[in-house]
Structures are given as C-alpha cells and as structure tokens.
Motif scaffolding. Structure first.
Motif, PDB file in Angstrom:
ATOM      1  N   THR A 186      17.986 -38.423 -39.839  1.00  0.00           N
ATOM      2  CA  THR A 186      17.778 -38.116 -38.220  1.00  0.00           C
ATOM      3  C   THR A 186      18.302 -39.169 -37.503  1.00  0.00           C
ATOM      4  O   THR A 186      17.820 -40.465 -37.859  1.00  0.00           O
ATOM      5  CB  THR A 186      16.343 -37.626 -37.518  1.00  0.00           C
ATOM      6  OG1 THR A 186      16.203 -36.575 -38.425  1.00  0.00           O
ATOM      7  CG2 THR A 186      16.281 -37.442 -36.171  1.00  0.00           C
ATOM      8  N   VAL A 187      19.167 -39.246 -36.454  1.00  0.00           N
ATOM      9  CA  VAL A 187      19.435 -40.539 -35.501  1.00  0.00           C
ATOM     10  C   VAL A 187      18.760 -40.145 -34.240  1.00  0.00           C
ATOM     11  O   VAL A 187      18.890 -39.109 -33.535  1.00  0.00           O
ATOM     12  CB  VAL A 187      21.040 -40.234 -35.205  1.00  0.00           C
ATOM     13  CG1 VAL A 187      21.127 -41.275 -34.221  1.00  0.00           C
ATOM     14  CG2 VAL A 187      21.890 -40.519 -36.479  1.00  0.00           C
ATOM     15  N   ASN A 188      17.893 -41.308 -33.836  1.00  0.00           N
ATOM     16  CA  ASN A 188      17.110 -41.082 -32.809  1.00  0.00           C
ATOM     17  C   ASN A 188      17.816 -41.505 -31.278  1.00  0.00           C
ATOM     18  O   ASN A 188      18.684 -42.324 -31.501  1.00  0.00           O
ATOM     19  CB  ASN A 188      16.068 -42.065 -32.663  1.00  0.00           C
ATOM     20  CG  ASN A 188      14.865 -41.773 -34.021  1.00  0.00           C
ATOM     21  OD1 ASN A 188      14.949 -40.657 -34.091  1.00  0.00           O
ATOM     22  ND2 ASN A 188      14.561 -42.700 -34.780  1.00  0.00           N
TER      23      ASN A 188
ATOM     24  N   ILE B 126      23.691 -28.363 -36.511  1.00  0.00           N
ATOM     25  CA  ILE B 126      23.037 -29.500 -36.017  1.00  0.00           C
ATOM     26  C   ILE B 126      21.726 -29.153 -35.294  1.00  0.00           C
ATOM     27  O   ILE B 126      21.668 -28.412 -34.218  1.00  0.00           O
ATOM     28  CB  ILE B 126      24.165 -30.233 -35.051  1.00  0.00           C
ATOM     29  CG1 ILE B 126      25.168 -30.538 -35.787  1.00  0.00           C
ATOM     30  CG2 ILE B 126      23.429 -31.515 -34.631  1.00  0.00           C
ATOM     31  CD1 ILE B 126      26.270 -31.185 -35.043  1.00  0.00           C
ATOM     32  N   TYR B 127      20.636 -29.834 -35.523  1.00  0.00           N
ATOM     33  CA  TYR B 127      19.359 -29.579 -34.712  1.00  0.00           C
ATOM     34  C   TYR B 127      18.813 -30.830 -34.158  1.00  0.00           C
ATOM     35  O   TYR B 127      19.231 -31.989 -34.260  1.00  0.00           O
ATOM     36  CB  TYR B 127      18.339 -29.156 -35.887  1.00  0.00           C
ATOM     37  CG  TYR B 127      18.509 -27.836 -36.438  1.00  0.00           C
ATOM     38  CD1 TYR B 127      18.228 -26.622 -35.624  1.00  0.00           C
ATOM     39  CD2 TYR B 127      19.216 -27.747 -37.579  1.00  0.00           C
ATOM     40  CE1 TYR B 127      18.425 -25.509 -36.493  1.00  0.00           C
ATOM     41  CE2 TYR B 127      19.605 -26.395 -38.180  1.00  0.00           C
ATOM     42  CZ  TYR B 127      19.028 -25.386 -37.631  1.00  0.00           C
ATOM     43  OH  TYR B 127      19.252 -24.055 -38.095  1.00  0.00           O
ATOM     44  N   ASP B 128      17.984 -30.704 -32.925  1.00  0.00           N
ATOM     45  CA  ASP B 128      17.458 -31.638 -32.657  1.00  0.00           C
ATOM     46  C   ASP B 128      15.846 -31.694 -33.004  1.00  0.00           C
ATOM     47  O   ASP B 128      15.305 -30.855 -32.972  1.00  0.00           O
ATOM     48  CB  ASP B 128      17.120 -31.413 -30.874  1.00  0.00           C
ATOM     49  CG  ASP B 128      16.398 -32.534 -30.283  1.00  0.00           C
ATOM     50  OD1 ASP B 128      16.340 -33.900 -30.879  1.00  0.00           O
ATOM     51  OD2 ASP B 128      15.738 -32.005 -29.281  1.00  0.00           O
TER      52      ASP B 128
ATOM     53  N   VAL C 209      25.862 -41.665 -35.172  1.00  0.00           N
ATOM     54  CA  VAL C 209      26.600 -41.697 -36.541  1.00  0.00           C
ATOM     55  C   VAL C 209      25.666 -41.742 -37.709  1.00  0.00           C
ATOM     56  O   VAL C 209      24.550 -42.170 -37.365  1.00  0.00           O
ATOM     57  CB  VAL C 209      27.144 -43.319 -36.416  1.00  0.00           C
ATOM     58  CG1 VAL C 209      27.483 -43.636 -37.675  1.00  0.00           C
ATOM     59  CG2 VAL C 209      28.229 -43.203 -35.383  1.00  0.00           C
ATOM     60  N   TRP C 210      25.778 -40.899 -38.625  1.00  0.00           N
ATOM     61  CA  TRP C 210      25.024 -40.534 -39.683  1.00  0.00           C
ATOM     62  C   TRP C 210      25.492 -41.662 -40.786  1.00  0.00           C
ATOM     63  O   TRP C 210      24.700 -41.974 -41.807  1.00  0.00           O
ATOM     64  CB  TRP C 210      24.742 -39.271 -40.128  1.00  0.00           C
ATOM     65  CG  TRP C 210      24.031 -38.525 -39.022  1.00  0.00           C
ATOM     66  CD1 TRP C 210      22.881 -38.427 -38.840  1.00  0.00           C
ATOM     67  CD2 TRP C 210      24.677 -37.703 -38.077  1.00  0.00           C
ATOM     68  NE1 TRP C 210      22.468 -37.511 -37.821  1.00  0.00           N
ATOM     69  CE2 TRP C 210      23.526 -36.861 -37.136  1.00  0.00           C
ATOM     70  CE3 TRP C 210      25.847 -37.338 -37.891  1.00  0.00           C
ATOM     71  CZ2 TRP C 210      23.865 -36.184 -36.380  1.00  0.00           C
ATOM     72  CZ3 TRP C 210      26.241 -36.486 -36.753  1.00  0.00           C
ATOM     73  CH2 TRP C 210      25.223 -35.928 -36.114  1.00  0.00           C
TER      74      TRP C 210
END
Length: 654
Positions: free
Chosen positions: A359-361, A389-391, A368-369
C-alpha cells in the motif's frame, strides 16, 4: 408475452418488471444491430405468445428487418458458416417445427415451451442454499407466476426426460420459418443429444445445471465435447432476485459460447465479460482455443495433466506506478487515498490465482509501488489478467477505485500503460497503470524470486484435503510434491546460471538466450577457424566442442547433466502419482453416479468412512484429485523444460 390490444410485449416473466412493445425492440435492433460490429446478431426469442400474436411478431420482423434475417437453411451443411460469411445477418434463435414444410398446410403445431424464468424459480437444488431474504423474494415471484398462469398444470404438461412436467406451446408456422441456424431444443442428456440432435440445434442451461456439468469429474469432458458441435447458452439462476451475476469463466472453460449475464449490474463478473470481449477488435466473437475445438485433443479443463506442457508460461508483472486515480464515492472532499493493486489471473482452475502490491499512503495522483508479481500458468491461452486498485481503509473496509481486464495474449511484453476503467466499465480519463510485462517459458527459481523481493510460499499440500477414506488419504499424504518442486528449482537455477553466463537478465525470454549463445559460438568458432587450416575441419569441430564444454562455456553442461538425472527421477514420480490418480478417479466417478443408499453404505463400510458424509467425501476427494493432477502437470513441465534446454544447447554447440 401477450400484451394488451393484441400487441406482443417483452418483459421478465413472473416478475413486476416493466413491459415494452416487441415492435419497438425490433425497430431498435434494425437501427443498432451493426453499429459496433458487422458480425452476426443473434436475436433470442423466448416465446410465450398466443398464435395470433406470434403471427404479428413474424410480420414485424419481416417488415422491419427484411433481408437482414438469415433464411438459407441447409440441413446438409456439416457445420455453422463462419461469422465472416454471416456479416450483417440476423440469426433468429427460437423454436422451429420439426418439419416446417409439411406443417405449412396448418396454421400452427405444438412444441415444448422453454420458460427459463419458471425453471429457475423452481430449481429446488439451488433454493436450499439461499438466505431467508432471497427465499422471501422468490416466494413473491412464484405468487406472480401462479397468478399469470406460468406454472405447469396437468392439462398443459407432459413428462420430460427428467420426470418434471414440461409445458406445450402452439407455434405459428410463420414464426417457425424465421428460425434456421439457431434452433432451441430441450437438453435430455449427453447420449441422447449426440444421437438425435443436429449441429444447428442448441440448448440453454440454467446456472446451477451448467456449473454442475462444467466442474464435475463425471460430466466435464462430455460437456466440453458437446459444445464443440453445438452452441450452448447459460443464464443466471432464479435466486438472483437482485440481478447479481455468476462467474462466466467457469462456463467459458467448458466451451460454452453464449454466457448470458445481468448486464444492468456493474460487478466483477460483468467487468470480466466486457474485458474478454474487448479482444478481437470488440467484434463480439472470439475463436476458442484449439484444444476446445478438437475431439482428439484429450483436453479436460479440470485436469492439468491433459494440458500440453509446451504451452506452460510464467507471467511476471512489475507494477510500477499509477496516474490520476479517482476517489471512491464514499470519500469526502480533501481526503487522500491509500492505493494498492490486486492482480488476478482468471482461467482454468489450475491457473486461477491472485497477488497484490504493498500500500502507498496518501497518494492517488502518482503512487509508485515498483512491486513484482508472478504467476506460473499451465494453460495461458485461456487466461485473463484483471488489475484492480483499492483504497485501503481499516475502519470501514477497502474501497474500489479502478480496474481493467486484459486477455493475456493481448498483453504485450515490455513497458505498458494499461487504461483503467470504473466498475461501470466507463473509461477513466488520463487514469492509467504503468507496468512492465515479461512472459517466459521457464519461470524463475525461488532463489531468484526472493532476490527480487517476490513473496515465496513453500509448496505444501492443502491441509483440508482429507476425505476420510484411509486408502486415499494415506496415498495422498505420500504424493511427492516436494520432490517435484525441488526438481523444478534445480532446473530453473540451471537456466538462470546459463543466462547469467551469457550476460543476460534472468527474466529474458529463452529465445534471446539461444540467440546470444549462437552469437558467442560463432564468435569463438571464427577465432579457432583462423588458427587452423580448412583441411582439418573434423579436428576443428572436436576442438570447438571441447573448448565450449570444458573451458569457455562451463554453464552449458549443467542443464545437460541435470536432464539425464532428472528423467529417471521424474519417471519415478509419475509412477507414484499415477497409482493414486487411478484409485481416486475411479472413486470420484463412483460417488458421482446415482448410488443407491445400500450400495453407498456398503462402500462406506468397506472403505471405513462415515455413511452420512457422501457429499463431503466427494468434494474433498475431488480436491485431492485436482492437487495431484497439478503436481503431475508440473512434473511434465519440468521434464519438457529441461529437455528443451538440452536440445537447444546441443544444437547450438554442434
């Protein structure tokens, strides 16, 4: 259905859905049938009208659709014309009188009534599994059905092959004559279907029955082979009163051509359907894989050991970044999303798998992963890749942001931008997923995956796969999964060492390694040739081979030596696996047959398992069967891979 004022109407029978005029629908078909694609349009009629209104239906279709309706019915053809030959033609699907010419003297004749809504509502096997709210809604639908006279009565019903009453319908000759290549018939069993029905006669299957045929040991291959010669249409079960959908992939695995869904519902299953048919230019038609079109292929979608090991691939995707992700509907102004990506592989059961990124905060604009996911695929030609893609939200549950479904063979290698869509399939402007795609024949070793930061799960048998039959459970526990995995690991490390020696990345396709090897061989050969006279050609060949094997290319020998050791090891593994496969296959088929209770009790006593656990035993035994078949398929793939390496190296160095 019969409408007021003598005008036939269309609506979902036995429900409170609104009604629209048949004439209006046919006018819309005339206007829009070929707006997107010139390929044939199938107009499916589930007809419950009186003879008078059927004649009016035929009149409207003749007047409005005219020459677009395909009427050239030739029983002597061996198969369907291709979609290319049927461009801009409308095929009417429905009931046809057995001998329309002989019946022409009459105004009407009887055929069996196909009432999908009624059949779905009365599917008792499906009803037992539903919640109270669904059962309540279905009870209301049945009340409407009874009010409308939709349920069969003794006066109008005859016995079908399954013993259930089957309604009869009077069919107007004018309507019958419009039905040619797509004639609806009731399915009465695989043997009778093969013996009595022609290629132009098709059947519709409710979701419950279709799933049973598609996924079972007993019927899976029969269903697939039936669908080589004839069209099969599947439709949602009656308990889906809120218009939910079923998994279309299971039906495609069995070769079903027309998988009907509730298009009004935006969901995962509709996204998969839209993504699959976006292939082939979005023309609405896709050619099934060769194995699903051949009686001689021996292909069983539920048995990985029937797959061609040469087709196995490893898909590696580096999920780099995303651009301009939308906010979920539930978020207020000013909130920032915490996105992560889920990658699903959809295909035959052996290939169905999933993985995700970190997860990118606090970044929905350009997260960017740089995470890598990879999948070993046994039958890649039939695979779809679903990016979601999920939040991440630990308080109220993760929210959906965007998605895209891409057929694997449409996903080109290299750096790619995937255009993302909403759940409703509407394109999201400037919203993309940036990825790198690599497809190889051999895959990566656990060692290499760990070096790249890919999560590695040690191989182990499913813990819940004990069926309670001692002879099967004991054999299952001895299946050499670890042996096969170790053999595969040794081969993959040899391949990676081979690529590394040639100065190539380990993720490069094997074809590039072969090309690099040949270039190196030619370079070395040219130097040696300059040192020796042309008359010493045979000595040169020996010298070159010795140089390559012992001095210049030490890594070449490793896969060749491994292959000789591997062949004996894999053959022993095959013997172990096949002995258990034989016992388990026979047991599963025995359970799926209609055993009388006393026969089952005798079997239970003989095999020492509980008499009241027939369904549990069968389900678990099938899990064992699936695991073992996959282990065997992996062993075959390892042997094939190593053989290919040996052949390539020998050809390149000789």
């Amino acid at each position: 259905w019969d409408g007021d004022d003598g005008e036939p109407v269309i609506y979902h029978g036995h429900t409170l859905t609104s009604k629209i005029l048949f004439k209006d629908v046919i006018s819309a078909v005339q206007t829009y049938a070929f707006a997107t694609s010139e390929y044939p349009f199938i107009l499916s009629l589930e007809n419950h009208c009186s003879v008078e209104q059927q004649k009016k239906m035929a009149k409207y279709m003749n007047e409005i659709l005219g020459d677009a309706i395909y009427r050239d019915f030739n029983k002597d053809l061996a198969d369907y014309p291709s979609p290319e030959q049927l461009k801009r033609r409308i095929l009417v699907k429905g009931k046809r009188l057995k001998d329309a010419d002989a019946a022409a003297a009459m105004a009407e004749a009887e055929v069996s009534d196909e009432d999908e809504a009624s059949e779905a509502l009365n599917d008792d096997s499906a009803m037992k599994k539903q919640s109270k709210s669904v059962l309540k809604a279905m009870k209301a639908c049945k009340a409407i059905q009874a009010r409308d006279g939709g349920a069969p009565t003794p006066a109008t019903a005859t016995a079908s092959a399954g013993g259930a009453p089957k309604k009869k319908l009077k069919l107007a000759v004018e309507l019958s004559n419009l039905v040619t290549l797509v004639q609806s018939v009731h399915f009465k069993g695989f043997e009778q279907n093969a013996r009595e029905l022609a290629w132009y006669q098709m059947s519709s299957f409710g979701e419950t029955k279709a799933r049973k045929f598609a996924t079972s040991v007993e019927f899976g291959v029969k269903f697939l082979q039936r669908n080589i010669r004839q069209l099969a249409r599947t439709y949602p079960a009656g308990f889906r009163v809120t218009s939910t959908n079923y998994d279309p992939q299971e039906m495609w695995n069995a070769g079903c051509q027309i998988v009907a869904l509730n298009y009004q519902t935006h969901c995962h299953d509709m996204n998969v359907n839209q993504g699959k048919f976006r292939d082939n230019g979005g023309c609405g038609y896709i050619l099934k894989p060769a194995e699903m079109r051949s009686y001689d292929s021996g292909f069983d979608p539920n048995d990985p050991s029937t797959f061609n090991a040469r087709n196995a691939r490893t898909l590696t995707i580096k999920v780099i970044s995303a651009q301009r992700l939308p906010k979920p509907d539930s978020q207020g102004k000013g909130e920032i999303v915490d996105p992560y990506v889920v990658v699903d592989i959809l295909g035959v059961p052996a290939d169905t798998q999933t993985d995700r990124t970190k997860t990118v905060n606090n970044n929905g604009f350009n997260p960017v992963w740089n995470d890598i996911v990879d999948f070993d695929l046994a039958y890649p030609e039939h695979c779809l890749v679903h990016f979601k893609i999920y939040d991440e939200d630990s308080m109220s549950g993760d929210d959906f942001l965007a998605q895209a479904v891409v057929p694997l063979h449409s996903l080109r290698s290299g750096y790619r931008h995937v255009n993302l869509r909403a759940k409703s399939e509407m394109p999201l402007r400037n919203c993309t997923l940036f990825i790198h795609v690599s497809v190889t024949s051999f895959g990566m070793s656990r060692k290499q995956r760990a070096a790249l930061g890919i999560h590695v799960t040690p191989p182990k048998l499913p813990a819940d796969a004990k069926c309670g039959i001692p002879v099967l459970d004991e054999a299952y526990a001895k299946i050499p999964t670890q042996k096969v995995d170790d053999l595969q690991e040794n081969v993959l490390q040899s391949v990676e060492a081979f690529k590394g020696f040639l100065g190539l990345p380990t993720t490069v396709h094997e074809a590039a390694a072969v090309h690099a090897l040949r270039s190196k061989v030619e370079s070395l050969g040219g130097k040696l040739l300059a040192q020796q006279s042309a008359s010493k050609g045979s000595r040169f060949t020996i010298s070159l081979a010795q140089t390559l094997s012992h001095d210049k290319l030490p890594a070449v020998d490793k896969p060749c030596r491994a292959y000789e050791i591997l062949r004996g090891a894999v053959e022993k593994v095959f013997a172990e696996i096949d002995a258990h496969l034989d016992v388990l296959s026979k047991t599963c088929k025995l359970f799926e047959s209609n055993l009388k209770q006393e026969q089952f009790d005798a079997l239970a006593e003989q095999q020492r398992f509980k008499k009241d656990q027939k369904s549990v035993v069968l389900e678990t035994a099938q899990k064992q069967l699936a695991v073992i078949r996959d282990v065997r398929r992996r062993a075959e793939t390892v042997l094939y891979q190593c053989g290919e390496i040996m052949t390539t190296v020998k050809n390149s160095t000789s």
